[in-house]
Each structure stands twice: as C-alpha cells, then as structure tokens.
Motif scaffolding. Sequence first.
Motif, PDB file in Angstrom:
ATOM      1  N   THR A 170       1.025  -1.333  -0.074  1.00  0.00           N
ATOM      2  CA  THR A 170      -0.119  -0.292  -0.030  1.00  0.00           C
ATOM      3  C   THR A 170       0.815   1.305   0.004  1.00  0.00           C
ATOM      4  O   THR A 170       1.875   1.348   0.910  1.00  0.00           O
ATOM      5  CB  THR A 170      -1.075   0.158   1.187  1.00  0.00           C
ATOM      6  N   LYS A 171       0.763   1.992  -1.045  1.00  0.00           N
ATOM      7  CA  LYS A 171       1.385   3.408  -1.147  1.00  0.00           C
ATOM      8  C   LYS A 171       1.413   4.223   0.310  1.00  0.00           C
ATOM      9  O   LYS A 171       0.094   4.316   0.885  1.00  0.00           O
ATOM     10  CB  LYS A 171       1.103   4.189  -2.211  1.00  0.00           C
ATOM     11  N   ALA A 172       2.504   5.059   0.893  1.00  0.00           N
ATOM     12  CA  ALA A 172       2.493   5.674   1.716  1.00  0.00           C
ATOM     13  C   ALA A 172       2.094   4.897   3.119  1.00  0.00           C
ATOM     14  O   ALA A 172       1.372   5.585   4.008  1.00  0.00           O
ATOM     15  CB  ALA A 172       1.967   6.974   1.519  1.00  0.00           C
ATOM     16  N   ALA A 173       2.330   3.674   3.213  1.00  0.00           N
ATOM     17  CA  ALA A 173       1.627   2.841   4.484  1.00  0.00           C
ATOM     18  C   ALA A 173       3.114   2.155   4.995  1.00  0.00           C
ATOM     19  O   ALA A 173       3.956   1.869   4.213  1.00  0.00           O
ATOM     20  CB  ALA A 173       0.608   1.849   4.021  1.00  0.00           C
ATOM     21  N   PRO A 174       2.864   1.537   5.961  1.00  0.00           N
ATOM     22  CA  PRO A 174       4.121   0.465   6.401  1.00  0.00           C
ATOM     23  C   PRO A 174       4.250  -0.388   5.519  1.00  0.00           C
ATOM     24  O   PRO A 174       3.424  -0.876   5.029  1.00  0.00           O
ATOM     25  CB  PRO A 174       3.577   0.194   7.739  1.00  0.00           C
ATOM     26  N   LEU A 175       5.500  -0.962   5.431  1.00  0.00           N
ATOM     27  CA  LEU A 175       5.903  -2.131   4.846  1.00  0.00           C
ATOM     28  C   LEU A 175       5.163  -3.400   5.469  1.00  0.00           C
ATOM     29  O   LEU A 175       5.103  -3.245   6.721  1.00  0.00           O
ATOM     30  CB  LEU A 175       7.356  -2.308   4.692  1.00  0.00           C
ATOM     31  N   ILE A 176       4.827  -4.228   4.651  1.00  0.00           N
ATOM     32  CA  ILE A 176       4.619  -5.558   5.345  1.00  0.00           C
ATOM     33  C   ILE A 176       5.801  -6.679   5.015  1.00  0.00           C
ATOM     34  O   ILE A 176       6.740  -6.294   3.954  1.00  0.00           O
ATOM     35  CB  ILE A 176       3.312  -6.141   4.685  1.00  0.00           C
ATOM     36  N   PHE A 177       5.769  -7.679   5.656  1.00  0.00           N
ATOM     37  CA  PHE A 177       6.975  -8.718   5.387  1.00  0.00           C
ATOM     38  C   PHE A 177       6.381 -10.210   5.196  1.00  0.00           C
ATOM     39  O   PHE A 177       5.400 -10.476   5.914  1.00  0.00           O
ATOM     40  CB  PHE A 177       7.843  -8.720   6.633  1.00  0.00           C
ATOM     41  N   ARG A 178       6.767 -10.966   3.853  1.00  0.00           N
ATOM     42  CA  ARG A 178       6.360 -12.098   3.670  1.00  0.00           C
ATOM     43  C   ARG A 178       7.621 -13.043   3.745  1.00  0.00           C
ATOM     44  O   ARG A 178       8.616 -12.727   3.522  1.00  0.00           O
ATOM     45  CB  ARG A 178       5.471 -11.900   2.401  1.00  0.00           C
ATOM     46  N   LEU A 179       7.304 -14.382   3.984  1.00  0.00           N
ATOM     47  CA  LEU A 179       8.192 -15.385   4.154  1.00  0.00           C
ATOM     48  C   LEU A 179       8.986 -15.804   2.643  1.00  0.00           C
ATOM     49  O   LEU A 179       8.455 -15.523   1.704  1.00  0.00           O
ATOM     50  CB  LEU A 179       7.677 -16.791   4.450  1.00  0.00           C
ATOM     51  N   TRP A 180      10.351 -15.850   2.948  1.00  0.00           N
ATOM     52  CA  TRP A 180      10.955 -16.127   1.509  1.00  0.00           C
ATOM     53  C   TRP A 180      11.765 -17.333   1.921  1.00  0.00           C
ATOM     54  O   TRP A 180      12.384 -17.545   3.073  1.00  0.00           O
ATOM     55  CB  TRP A 180      12.114 -14.645   1.291  1.00  0.00           C
ATOM     56  N   THR A 181      11.984 -18.266   0.864  1.00  0.00           N
ATOM     57  CA  THR A 181      12.950 -19.345   1.091  1.00  0.00           C
ATOM     58  C   THR A 181      13.666 -19.096  -0.375  1.00  0.00           C
ATOM     59  O   THR A 181      13.081 -18.845  -1.460  1.00  0.00           O
ATOM     60  CB  THR A 181      12.201 -20.745   0.942  1.00  0.00           C
ATOM     61  N   PRO A 182      14.809 -20.224  -0.512  1.00  0.00           N
ATOM     62  CA  PRO A 182      15.278 -20.224  -2.070  1.00  0.00           C
ATOM     63  C   PRO A 182      14.361 -20.798  -2.963  1.00  0.00           C
ATOM     64  O   PRO A 182      14.606 -20.487  -4.144  1.00  0.00           O
ATOM     65  CB  PRO A 182      16.301 -21.172  -1.662  1.00  0.00           C
ATOM     66  N   ALA A 183      13.278 -21.526  -2.387  1.00  0.00           N
ATOM     67  CA  ALA A 183      12.256 -22.080  -3.537  1.00  0.00           C
ATOM     68  C   ALA A 183      11.166 -20.938  -3.733  1.00  0.00           C
ATOM     69  O   ALA A 183      10.496 -21.353  -4.705  1.00  0.00           O
ATOM     70  CB  ALA A 183      11.737 -23.210  -3.064  1.00  0.00           C
TER      71      ALA A 183
END
Length: 235
Positions: A127-140
């Motif tokens: 969302t523009k001009a809003a806090p970041l969100i964080f999503r899970l990352w794996t090598p796959a």
Amino acid sequence: MSDPDSYKCQSGFSSPPCYAADIAADYFDPHAPAAVDPQQANDVARWRRSERKRLRDARAEGSVAERHANGAAISAHLRTLLDERFDGAKGRVFSAYWPIKGEPDLRPLMAELHAAGVIIALPIVETKAAPLIFRLWTPATKMQRGDWNIPVPPPDAPELTPEIALAPLVGWSADGYRLGYGGGYFDRTLAALTPRPFGIGIGVDTARLTTIYPQPHDIPLDLILTPSGPQSPPT
C-alpha cells in the motif's frame, strides 16, 4: 556471480548544505515538539535529494568485484553479530532485502541463514505511503515483480513480523540515522511495529555523512554495518 542488478527480473563525508548554519538547532532534534519551519524543511529535502543522487552515482561507479567484496564482508560481520547477539537467530524472523542499484548483495547469506533455521522475510510495499509488510522467503520462493520492479514473494506467502530487520542505506551518519530513497517507508514501518525490530542499516563506508539533518519523523537505527564492520550506534 553477475551484477546484482541483473537479478531484477529473476526468481567521504558530505559537505554541509549552504543553509545549514541558518537552521535552528532544535529543528534537528527528532524529539523537539516545536513546529518545523516549512522553508527549513524544504531546504533539508532539497539537500537530501542532492545527496541521494551524489551517493547513488558514486555507488553505481563501483566495479562488480567491489560490490561482491562489500557483500561478502558485510555478510561475515552479520554472521558474527547474529551469533553473538541473537545466538545465531535460529527460529527468529530476520528481514533481509533484495539488492537493487548496486546495493550490497546478501542473498548468499539469506540462503545460508535459511538452511540454518533462520526464518527469512522480505519487505513489500503493498500500500503506497503505508508501512511495509513482510512475507516469508525461501530459496524455492517464486518471486514476482513488486514496487520499483523489485522481486518480492507472492501474496500467498505467509506474512511475518520481523525481530531483526535490515535496511539498505544510500547514506548514513554515525548517530544511526539513515538516508534512504526518500519514500519514508522504513521509518514509517519502524514507527508502526510493536515490538520494534532490531534495525540494522547496511551500507558502504564511503556513504558516511556528517549528518542527515534528522527530521521529526526520522528514526535512528540500532546499528550501522559496513564492510569495515559495525559503526557507532546511537547513544
């Protein structure tokens, strides 16, 4: 390894601004309650735009070998920090970043930490001009294009709250303040997260500034890390 910029579509000290002497000292105190003078704010914003361009141009002139060396050195310091301060960070949520525009490339470390049981997240502008969100990352993880065409995890990747968060720097000062790309996303995110994650700025030694002229919304990081090692944290 190729230049980090090629992965976009794949799964000295600064001179003070000429107006600095005319700006009231309490303007630069992030805790100062007084209203900010609009002209002073405009002066600082203009100076920051100039410094961003200067520092990004200087970073772009670095060789691929220099970028790889910077990434390797910072990764080594991060391993030591995580071992000493967070007992290796196994089982903790660690937010990294996908490198763009010559930023230090820490993706090999991301894969290494994932294999060691660290939970890796990546920040996303949803969302523009809003806090970041964080999503899970794996090598796959099958990445998709996000804001600025930066590869990000897909919407169905689990959303996470980081305990440790890296922030790439365009410039930095020894008191822990970060000069970023100007969107204000990281400061907005730090202000919104409870509990606040341990924030680590990632940059190069030559991007050090005497000051960024902090504004009331600027939040100092807990630590700045460069190829030469940890820099002075804020007091």
